[in-house]
Enzyme design. Structure first.
Site, PDB file in Angstrom:
ATOM      1  N   HIS A 165      -2.352  -1.169  -4.170  1.00 57.94           N
ATOM      2  CA  HIS A 165      -3.859  -1.343  -4.358  1.00 57.94           C
ATOM      3  C   HIS A 165      -4.363   0.121  -4.343  1.00 57.94           C
ATOM      4  CE1 HIS A 165      -4.451  -1.773   0.173  1.00 57.94           C
ATOM      5  NE2 HIS A 165      -3.974  -0.837  -0.093  1.00 57.94           N
ATOM      6  N   SER A 219       0.848  -1.212   0.073  1.00 55.96           N
ATOM      7  CA  SER A 219      -0.084  -0.098   0.074  1.00 55.96           C
ATOM      8  C   SER A 219       0.852   1.355   0.022  1.00 55.96           C
ATOM      9  CB  SER A 219      -0.929   0.009   1.040  1.00 55.96           C
ATOM     10  OG  SER A 219      -1.996   0.781   1.251  1.00 55.96           O
TER      11      SER A 219
END
EC number: 3.4.21.92
Length: 206
Positions: A126, A101
């Site tokens: 993501h 992330s």
């Protein structure tokens, strides 16, 4: 039973007496920084302060940021990234363990040609998440607009730093994409994979 932060003996140049300092303080003096937990405001401010201080101390000596983080809050992560681009010293980013992330976002934000992953490291990208599902309708709309802007920012930066087309980044961020160190290198998040040599320790491999 927790052992706390290890401490080591250190003597400042010119000081006649050594003192005990925690190991991270000692490593900071060698311009080695660590992102080893979830990203929040407090950690972000600490890293930003260290980068600014060490940049003022010597603007020509590189900094090394080791990343082993599951990610965290978007805005504090962007603040770290922006500071990395602002300070004069080049910042090497080194991934060990997991950079997921916002952790992968910061990993990609290192100086081009100076981003490394250890051979068994994992990288994940993501889209940013939000807690809008708990909000009222009006708040939901406003937060959804803001999250769309943040996603656009992250997509653009990933594209700039990896060399991937924007549409590829946009599609890949729609789900969790995990990569090995070599896959992250091929994707453009890192430039090299560290390879262990029997005689010389780790070195970067193209």
């Amino acid at each position: 039973m927790p052992i706390g932060v290890p401490r080591v003996v250190f003597r400042n140049p010119g000081d006649p007496i050594s003192s005990w300092v925690d190991i991270y303080n000692r490593l900071y003096r060698e311009r080695l920084l660590f992102l080893g937990q979830g990203i929040g405001t407090e950690l972000s401010n600490q890293l930003i302060g260290l980068m600014l201080y060490l940049s003022m101390e010597d603007e020509n000596k590189d900094l090394y940021l080791f990343v082993n983080s599951p990610g965290g809050w978007v805005i504090p992560g962007i603040a770290i990234y922006d500071t990395m681009q602002f300070v004069r010293p080049d910042i090497h980013t080194i991934c060990l363990g997991l950079a997921a992330s916002m952790g992968s976002f910061i990993l990609a934000g290192g100086q081009l040609t100076k981003r490394i992953a250890f051979p068994h490291a994992r990288v994940m990208i993501h889209e940013p998440y939000s807690g809008f599902y708990m909000a009222q309708v009006g708040e939901f709309v406003l937060e959804a607009i803001e999250m769309a802007k943040l996603r656009e920012t992250l997509t653009r930066v990933y594209a700039e730093k990896t060399g991937q087309p924007v549409w590829v980044i946009h599609e890949d961020m729609e789900r969790d994409i995990f990569m090995s160190a070599t896959e992250a290198q091929a994707y453009g998040i890192v430039d090299f994979v560290a390879v262990q040599g029997k005689e010389h320790g780790f070195h970067a491999d193209l």
